[in-house]
Design a protein around this motif. Structure first.
Motif, short mmCIF file in Angstrom:
data_model
loop_
_atom_site.label_atom_id
_atom_site.label_comp_id
_atom_site.label_asym_id
_atom_site.label_seq_id
_atom_site.Cartn_x
_atom_site.Cartn_y
_atom_site.Cartn_z
N TRP A 202 -61.14 -11.86 -56.50
CA TRP A 202 -60.48 -11.70 -55.20
C TRP A 202 -58.97 -11.82 -55.37
O TRP A 202 -58.49 -12.58 -56.22
N LEU A 203 -58.24 -11.13 -54.52
CA LEU A 203 -56.78 -11.22 -54.52
C LEU A 203 -56.30 -11.67 -53.14
O LEU A 203 -56.59 -11.02 -52.14
N ILE A 204 -55.56 -12.76 -53.13
CA ILE A 204 -54.93 -13.26 -51.91
C ILE A 204 -53.43 -13.07 -52.07
O ILE A 204 -52.85 -13.49 -53.09
N GLY A 205 -52.79 -12.43 -51.11
CA GLY A 205 -51.37 -12.11 -51.25
C GLY A 205 -50.51 -12.75 -50.18
O GLY A 205 -50.97 -13.05 -49.07
N ALA A 206 -49.26 -12.99 -50.53
CA ALA A 206 -48.25 -13.49 -49.60
C ALA A 206 -46.92 -12.87 -49.98
O ALA A 206 -46.72 -12.47 -51.13
N ALA A 207 -46.01 -12.80 -49.02
CA ALA A 207 -44.70 -12.21 -49.29
C ALA A 207 -43.66 -12.86 -48.39
O ALA A 207 -43.93 -13.19 -47.23
N GLY A 208 -42.46 -13.02 -48.94
CA GLY A 208 -41.37 -13.57 -48.15
C GLY A 208 -40.32 -14.18 -49.05
O GLY A 208 -40.51 -14.33 -50.26
N ARG A 209 -39.20 -14.54 -48.44
CA ARG A 209 -38.14 -15.20 -49.19
C ARG A 209 -38.60 -16.59 -49.60
O ARG A 209 -39.20 -17.31 -48.80
N LEU A 210 -38.34 -16.94 -50.85
CA LEU A 210 -38.76 -18.25 -51.36
C LEU A 210 -37.76 -19.30 -50.89
O LEU A 210 -36.90 -19.76 -51.65
N SER A 211 -37.89 -19.67 -49.63
CA SER A 211 -36.97 -20.63 -49.00
C SER A 211 -37.81 -21.61 -48.19
O SER A 211 -38.99 -21.36 -47.88
N PRO A 212 -37.23 -22.76 -47.82
CA PRO A 212 -38.04 -23.84 -47.25
C PRO A 212 -38.86 -23.47 -46.03
O PRO A 212 -40.00 -23.93 -45.88
N GLU A 213 -38.30 -22.65 -45.13
CA GLU A 213 -39.00 -22.39 -43.88
C GLU A 213 -40.30 -21.62 -44.06
O GLU A 213 -41.16 -21.60 -43.18
N LYS A 214 -40.50 -20.99 -45.23
CA LYS A 214 -41.70 -20.20 -45.47
C LYS A 214 -42.89 -21.05 -45.91
O LYS A 214 -44.02 -20.55 -45.96
N GLY A 215 -42.67 -22.31 -46.25
CA GLY A 215 -43.77 -23.21 -46.52
C GLY A 215 -44.62 -22.87 -47.73
O GLY A 215 -45.80 -23.22 -47.79
N PHE A 216 -44.03 -22.22 -48.73
CA PHE A 216 -44.83 -21.78 -49.87
C PHE A 216 -45.36 -22.94 -50.72
O PHE A 216 -46.36 -22.79 -51.43
N ALA A 217 -44.72 -24.11 -50.65
CA ALA A 217 -45.25 -25.27 -51.37
C ALA A 217 -46.65 -25.61 -50.86
O ALA A 217 -47.52 -26.02 -51.64
N PHE A 218 -46.86 -25.46 -49.56
CA PHE A 218 -48.19 -25.73 -49.00
C PHE A 218 -49.18 -24.64 -49.38
O PHE A 218 -50.37 -24.91 -49.54
N LEU A 219 -48.70 -23.41 -49.55
CA LEU A 219 -49.58 -22.35 -50.01
C LEU A 219 -50.05 -22.62 -51.43
O LEU A 219 -51.22 -22.39 -51.78
N VAL A 220 -49.15 -23.13 -52.27
CA VAL A 220 -49.55 -23.49 -53.64
C VAL A 220 -50.61 -24.58 -53.61
O VAL A 220 -51.60 -24.54 -54.36
N GLU A 221 -50.43 -25.58 -52.75
CA GLU A 221 -51.43 -26.64 -52.63
C GLU A 221 -52.76 -26.09 -52.13
O GLU A 221 -53.84 -26.50 -52.59
N ALA A 222 -52.71 -25.16 -51.19
CA ALA A 222 -53.93 -24.52 -50.72
C ALA A 222 -54.59 -23.73 -51.85
O ALA A 222 -55.83 -23.75 -52.00
N ALA A 223 -53.77 -23.05 -52.65
CA ALA A 223 -54.32 -22.28 -53.77
C ALA A 223 -55.01 -23.19 -54.77
O ALA A 223 -56.03 -22.81 -55.38
N ALA A 224 -54.49 -24.40 -54.97
CA ALA A 224 -55.13 -25.35 -55.88
C ALA A 224 -56.54 -25.69 -55.39
O ALA A 224 -57.49 -25.79 -56.19
N ILE A 225 -56.69 -25.86 -54.07
CA ILE A 225 -58.01 -26.16 -53.50
C ILE A 225 -58.94 -24.96 -53.63
O ILE A 225 -60.10 -25.07 -54.05
N VAL A 226 -58.42 -23.77 -53.28
CA VAL A 226 -59.23 -22.55 -53.31
C VAL A 226 -59.72 -22.27 -54.73
O VAL A 226 -60.92 -22.01 -54.95
N THR A 227 -58.82 -22.31 -55.70
CA THR A 227 -59.21 -21.95 -57.06
C THR A 227 -60.09 -23.02 -57.71
O THR A 227 -60.82 -22.71 -58.66
N ARG A 228 -60.02 -24.24 -57.22
CA ARG A 228 -60.94 -25.26 -57.73
C ARG A 228 -62.37 -24.95 -57.29
O ARG A 228 -63.33 -25.14 -58.05
#
Length: 384
Positions: A202-228
């Protein structure tokens, strides 16, 4: 007899500050392409150390006049003088500003020339102390605009709280040309899969500027749960920005280098979107994100935080899922639910496409802007 084309009766200049070719830039170019023939759209941008060239080159490629300005902040009065001179040279009928820097400079320049000025309010990010200071000033400036176009109802609420008169507020939601996202090309899917050391299911995608308001740190944490729980899932994040190195470090610390690909900033993201299984938006704040409209047009269900104008597009459980901001566990849980139910993914994807096609077309957006521009110019030209 030679027939000469009728010259445009309305000349609109857009003032931008474009360090990259992103959502607001795609919106104003899409608008310009869908306005009636009696409108000529011209683009000016602060040079942003040469970074504005990507946007200006695309505008030129599409046949529009586009130019980088010489001056930039903090040389405020030099900026105002230059923009005012350009408005006179171009014989502009109206100035349209996108962003706090264009607002702050453009408002004064338009007043000096004596033409109406419109702010397009895409949203405020409060990303840094400097940005917060400029955005505070922007809230003061937009009260003095002739009109403030808000890209979502949520942003209109913020503009009201900033003190803008109700008579000046116009909601015109972001839009998209849907034709480019109808068909998926298997070659693009294979290209993304090849970015991973081990081919994902499966491929899960996201796009946007890598800046604080985009919350990508939480997406990485979510990815850790998903891939586990679903080791065959792979995440692709398109974009660049000041948090890239922090995200790379977080990905490495979580042991996700083989499961999350930072694909960088690309101008061809559109060709990959229809090949995603799911899209994810983890933002803390938004106006109305263009990527949400793009994934919807591509027929891809999105799991997104319930912020800004996102709930105006996603009907929770029908064409995507809404989750609280900063909640990696819930974001992961919704992604897993979609991974495990192909029929649900497909039905949500169809509903997402139908929603975008019905309510977020550039044609409808162009009509609304055209009516606004004509009303403001006519009011300024009226006697007295």
């Amino acid at each position: 007899m030679t027939v000469h084309p009728t010259p445009p009766s309305l000349r609109v200049v857009h003032l931008m500050a474009s360090p990259f070719y992103g959502g607001p830039e795609r919106q104003v170019l899409g608008l310009a392409r869908h306005l009636p023939a009696d409108v000529e759209s011209i683009f000016l941008s602060f040079a942003e150390r040469g970074l504005a060239n990507a946007f200006l080159d695309e505008a030129n490629r599409l046949g529009f006049q586009a130019k980088a300005l010489v001056h930039n902040t903090p040389r405020y009065f030099a900026c105002v003088n230059e923009v005012a001179d350009e408005l006179r040279r171009l014989r502009a009928d109206l100035l349209c500003c996108s962003g706090y820097k264009p607002d702050i400079v453009g408002w004064r320049a338009a007043r000096r020339v004596g033409i109406p000025v419109v702010s397009i309010s895409h949203g405020w990010t409060a990303a840094t102390w400097r940005v917060r200071a400029y955005e505070t000033l922007d809230r003061w400036v937009i009260r003095r605009m002739d009109a403030v176009v808000c890209v979502s109802k949520s942003q209109a609420d913020k503009v009201r709280r900033a003190g803008v008169a109700e008579s000046k507020i116009v909601v015109i939601q972001n839009s998209i040309g849907t034709d480019a996202f109808v068909n998926a090309d298997a070659k693009n899917r294979s290209e993304m899969e090849a970015w991973f050391p081990r081919k994902p299911r499966w491929l899960i995608g996201a796009a946007g500027r890598l800046s604080p308001e985009k919350g990508f740190a939480f997406l990485v944490e979510a990815a850790a749960i998903v891939t586990r729980e679903r080791p065959d899932a792979g995440f692709v994040l398109f974009g660049d920005g000041p948090l890239r190195w922090d995200l790379e470090r977080q990905i490495a610390e979580r042991g996700l280098k083989e499961r999350i690909i930072l694909a960088g900033f690309r101008t061809d993201v559109a060709r990959f979107l229809p090949n995603l299984d799911i899209a994810a938006i983890s933002s803390h704040t938004e106006g109305l994100p263009v990527i949400l409209l793009e994934t919807g047009a591509a027929g891809v269900p999105t799991v997104a935080t319930s912020v800004g104008g996102i709930p105006e597009v996603i009907d929770d459980g029908k064409n995507g899922y809404l989750v609280p901001a900063s909640d990696a566990a819930t974001l992961a849980r919704r992604i897993i639910a979609l991974l495990d139910d192909e029929r649900l993914r497909q039905s949500m994807g169809r509903a997402a496409r139908e929603r975008v096609q019905a309510d977020f077309s550039f044609a409808a957006m162009g009509r609304k802007y055209h009516d606004l521009f004509q009303r403001l110019v006519s009011a300024r030209q009226a006697p007295g």
